[in-house]
Design an enzyme around this catalytic site. Structure first.
Site, mmCIF file in Angstrom:
data_model
loop_
_atom_site.group_PDB
_atom_site.id
_atom_site.type_symbol
_atom_site.label_atom_id
_atom_site.label_comp_id
_atom_site.label_asym_id
_atom_site.label_seq_id
_atom_site.Cartn_x
_atom_site.Cartn_y
_atom_site.Cartn_z
ATOM 1 N N LYS A 185 3.308 11.462 -11.404
ATOM 2 C CA LYS A 185 2.413 10.632 -12.222
ATOM 3 C C LYS A 185 3.097 9.302 -12.488
ATOM 4 O O LYS A 185 4.225 9.271 -12.987
ATOM 5 C CB LYS A 185 2.120 11.311 -13.566
ATOM 6 C CG LYS A 185 1.043 12.373 -13.497
ATOM 7 C CD LYS A 185 0.674 12.831 -14.903
ATOM 8 C CE LYS A 185 -0.373 13.912 -14.873
ATOM 9 N NZ LYS A 185 -0.655 14.450 -16.219
ATOM 10 N N GLU B 287 -3.990 17.451 -11.309
ATOM 11 C CA GLU B 287 -4.517 17.864 -12.611
ATOM 12 C C GLU B 287 -6.027 18.064 -12.598
ATOM 13 O O GLU B 287 -6.753 17.425 -13.362
ATOM 14 C CB GLU B 287 -4.105 16.872 -13.714
ATOM 15 C CG GLU B 287 -4.255 17.501 -15.107
ATOM 16 C CD GLU B 287 -3.596 16.682 -16.204
ATOM 17 O OE1 GLU B 287 -2.464 16.227 -16.035
ATOM 18 O OE2 GLU B 287 -4.234 16.531 -17.248
ATOM 19 N N LYS C 180 7.971 23.110 -14.102
ATOM 20 C CA LYS C 180 7.109 21.976 -13.756
ATOM 21 C C LYS C 180 6.764 22.018 -12.268
ATOM 22 O O LYS C 180 5.630 21.731 -11.869
ATOM 23 C CB LYS C 180 7.757 20.642 -14.153
ATOM 24 C CG LYS C 180 6.813 19.477 -13.870
ATOM 25 C CD LYS C 180 6.900 18.310 -14.784
ATOM 26 C CE LYS C 180 5.752 17.341 -14.485
ATOM 27 N NZ LYS C 180 5.812 16.088 -15.195
ATOM 28 N N HIS D 129 -0.194 12.349 -29.344
ATOM 29 C CA HIS D 129 -0.678 10.999 -29.013
ATOM 30 C C HIS D 129 -1.369 10.359 -30.215
ATOM 31 O O HIS D 129 -1.259 9.142 -30.432
ATOM 32 C CB HIS D 129 -1.648 11.048 -27.822
ATOM 33 C CG HIS D 129 -0.953 11.210 -26.495
ATOM 34 N ND1 HIS D 129 -1.556 11.776 -25.400
ATOM 35 C CD2 HIS D 129 0.298 10.870 -26.094
ATOM 36 C CE1 HIS D 129 -0.706 11.784 -24.378
ATOM 37 N NE2 HIS D 129 0.421 11.244 -24.782
ATOM 38 N N ARG E 83 0.814 -1.229 0.000
ATOM 39 C CA ARG E 83 0.000 0.000 0.000
ATOM 40 C C ARG E 83 0.844 1.276 0.000
ATOM 41 O O ARG E 83 0.370 2.356 0.353
ATOM 42 C CB ARG E 83 -0.986 0.026 1.167
ATOM 43 C CG ARG E 83 -1.940 -1.148 1.160
ATOM 44 C CD ARG E 83 -3.153 -0.906 2.044
ATOM 45 N NE ARG E 83 -3.998 -2.073 2.061
ATOM 46 C CZ ARG E 83 -3.887 -3.066 2.926
ATOM 47 N NH1 ARG E 83 -2.979 -3.013 3.879
ATOM 48 N NH2 ARG E 83 -4.690 -4.106 2.854
ATOM 49 N N HIS F 160 7.964 9.209 -28.345
ATOM 50 C CA HIS F 160 6.973 10.112 -27.730
ATOM 51 C C HIS F 160 7.379 11.581 -27.945
ATOM 52 O O HIS F 160 6.567 12.402 -28.374
ATOM 53 C CB HIS F 160 6.870 9.769 -26.243
ATOM 54 C CG HIS F 160 6.004 10.694 -25.461
ATOM 55 N ND1 HIS F 160 4.633 10.707 -25.585
ATOM 56 C CD2 HIS F 160 6.314 11.674 -24.555
ATOM 57 C CE1 HIS F 160 4.133 11.628 -24.779
ATOM 58 N NE2 HIS F 160 5.121 12.231 -24.147
ATOM 59 N N ASN G 48 0.514 19.320 -21.162
ATOM 60 C CA ASN G 48 0.240 18.445 -22.310
ATOM 61 C C ASN G 48 0.212 19.201 -23.628
ATOM 62 O O ASN G 48 -0.360 18.705 -24.611
ATOM 63 C CB ASN G 48 -1.091 17.712 -22.109
ATOM 64 C CG ASN G 48 -0.947 16.601 -21.094
ATOM 65 O OD1 ASN G 48 0.061 15.921 -21.049
ATOM 66 N ND2 ASN G 48 -1.956 16.452 -20.256
ATOM 67 N N HIS H 118 0.481 17.432 -26.980
ATOM 68 C CA HIS H 118 0.280 15.996 -26.742
ATOM 69 C C HIS H 118 -0.986 15.444 -27.385
ATOM 70 O O HIS H 118 -1.062 14.247 -27.633
ATOM 71 C CB HIS H 118 0.267 15.702 -25.238
ATOM 72 C CG HIS H 118 1.624 15.808 -24.585
ATOM 73 N ND1 HIS H 118 2.406 16.941 -24.630
ATOM 74 C CD2 HIS H 118 2.349 14.907 -23.865
ATOM 75 C CE1 HIS H 118 3.528 16.734 -23.966
ATOM 76 N NE2 HIS H 118 3.528 15.511 -23.492
ATOM 77 N N ARG I 230 -2.599 21.912 -14.530
ATOM 78 C CA ARG I 230 -1.542 20.964 -14.904
ATOM 79 C C ARG I 230 -1.697 20.459 -16.342
ATOM 80 O O ARG I 230 -0.720 20.047 -16.969
ATOM 81 C CB ARG I 230 -1.503 19.784 -13.905
ATOM 82 C CG ARG I 230 -0.327 18.861 -14.159
ATOM 83 C CD ARG I 230 -0.063 17.903 -13.013
ATOM 84 N NE ARG I 230 1.011 16.985 -13.381
ATOM 85 C CZ ARG I 230 1.631 16.169 -12.555
ATOM 86 N NH1 ARG I 230 1.306 16.140 -11.281
ATOM 87 N NH2 ARG I 230 2.584 15.365 -12.989
ATOM 88 N N GLU J 103 10.265 18.186 -24.902
ATOM 89 C CA GLU J 103 9.583 18.480 -23.628
ATOM 90 C C GLU J 103 10.181 19.728 -22.975
ATOM 91 O O GLU J 103 9.498 20.398 -22.196
ATOM 92 C CB GLU J 103 9.664 17.274 -22.680
ATOM 93 C CG GLU J 103 9.045 15.979 -23.235
ATOM 94 C CD GLU J 103 7.515 15.919 -23.184
ATOM 95 O OE1 GLU J 103 6.869 16.950 -22.909
ATOM 96 O OE2 GLU J 103 6.954 14.821 -23.438
#
Ligand code: NAD
Ligand code: GLY
Length: 365
Positions: free
Chosen positions: A148, A242, A232, A257, A126, A270, A250, A253, A246, A190
């Site tokens: 993330k 987010e 960041k 994507h 956990r 990517h 992206n 993106h 946030r 990035e």
């Protein structure tokens, strides 16, 4: 005797989950980089079969004075292994060795290893602490910071995951020496993104220092990594999970994507897809009336000089739209894009299919 280089520190301010990003040379193999971490008997280095042979021995030696045991798990390399079977190999190793809930995990690798190790740390008993030791430029400026974590599902990228912050990030500039040039360019995408969304002056600086970055000049790299992490840090501190702001991280993106998925994962990196996606998102921002053609062209030129593609593949507008409707920002079937409102400022907006089709016609093929 040469003095030990002093690292830069960027603080990620998240109350009880706050931590430091250390940026500098000769950090990975230095025991002091790992001082005052949560105490535990065992450290487990999670890495892959490419990065492990290069850097795990130095990390193991640095950690040995601090832990009773230092174990190592080498996963197969590649985005296609960011999945349940690879994740289970981490749990298998931890359980087989009898690691307790004070065990500290160390993610030694790029974003794939960082995201998977972070998710393993979020789940094992956990939740156990973990340290990010990012070894790609992309991971040093983006994925290792902000908590993330995820694995992929056959039906979607990064769809199974958790927010779990690391307790430290060690960005050692020396490891960038062994990165293929294509991976450097992917990381630069990035870095470039932070200019249009948050810091107009940083894009000017990037414009002036791009050739140094492409050639991996250490002082240019140190500045670019530090500024990226600072931006960041501000965004993540304001919106850790987010719920709004946030999402600007992206930028590029949504188109990116679609390119990655449309071509099949692994065709374009990517960062390459994000680079091209930023050019397309800038064109959308121009057509929405936010920025002028000169600014969009300048961003495109910087992306090109970084060694990134600036025209999207000819997937066809229908396919682009279909793929973009799967984006996590889409709401009730309406695609939402990060757009540049003004140099250094971004927001999330919907755009009509007709306008998006115009952008695809202008920027692909
Ligand atoms: P990656 O982890 O696949 O690394 C790229 C390649 O470089 C791999 O083959 C790796 O083994 C190799 N490599 C790594 N370090 C090296 C070194 N120092 N020398 C030589 N080879 C080295 O890819 P990446 O671009 O680092 O990360 C992409 C992943 O990051 C994606 O899965 C993406 O979803 C994720 N990501 C996550 C976040 C986040 O906020 N968590 C943000 C951006 C991207
Ligand atoms: N890379 C996007 C984020 O961390 O939110």
């Amino acid at each position: 005797m040469t003095a030990t280089p002093v690292p830069d520190t960027v603080r990620i301010a998240l109350g009880p989950r706050s931590y430091d990003v250390l940026i500098g040379r000769e950090l990975l193999g230095r025991t002091a980089s790992y001082s005052e971490l949560p105490a535990g008997a065992d450290a487990v280095i999670v890495t892959n079969t490419t990065v492990g042979p290069l850097y795990a021995p130095a990390l193991l030696e640095a950690l040995s004075p601090l832990y009773r045991r230092v174990l190592r798990v080498d996963l197969p390399d590649g985005e296609e292994h960011k999945d349940w079977p690879a994740l289970n190999r981490i749990f298998d190793a931890l359980l087989a060795a009898g690691c307790d809930r004070k065990t500290v995990l160390f993610a030694l690798g790029g974003g794939v290893i960082g995201d998977m190790t972070g998710f393993a740390a979020a789940c094992y008993m956990r939740g156990v602490p973990f340290v990010q030791v990012p070894t790609t430029l992309l991971a040093q400026v983006d994925s290792s910071v902000g908590g993330k974590t995820a694995i992929n599902h056959p039906l979607g990228k990064n769809m199974i995951g958790a927010f779990h912050q690391p307790v430290r990030v060690i960005a050692d500039l020396d490891v960038l020496a062994s990165l293929p040039q294509r991976e450097i360019a992917a990381g630069l995408a990035e870095i470039i993104k932070y200019g249009p969304i948050a810091d107009a002056a940083f894009l000017d600086w990037l414009d002036d220092h791009l050739s140094g970055l492409v050639e991996r000049d250490a002082s240019a790299m140190a500045h670019a990594i530090r500024r990226s992490c600072e931006i960041k840090a501000q965004v993540v501190a304001a919106d850790e999970r987010e719920s709004g702001l946030r999402a600007i991280l992206n930028f590029g993106h949504t188109f990116g994507h679609a390119i990655e998925a449309g071509l099949g994962y692994g065709q374009w990196l990517h960062g390459e897809a994000v680079g091209c996606g930023m050019v397309m998102a800038a064109e959308l921002s121009r057509r929405l009336g936010f920025i002028d053609g000169a600014y969009a062209a300048r961003l495109g030129d910087i992306v090109r000089r970084a060694g990134l593609p600036v025209r999207g593949p000819a997937l066809g507008a229908d396919r682009y739209l279909e793929l973009m409707r799967l984006d996590k920002k889409a709401e009730a079937g309406e695609i939402r894009f990060v757009v540049i409102e003004a140099p250094g400022r971004a927001s999330v907006r919907a755009a009509s299919d007709a306008l998006v089709r115009e952008v695809i016609a202008a920027c692909t093929g």
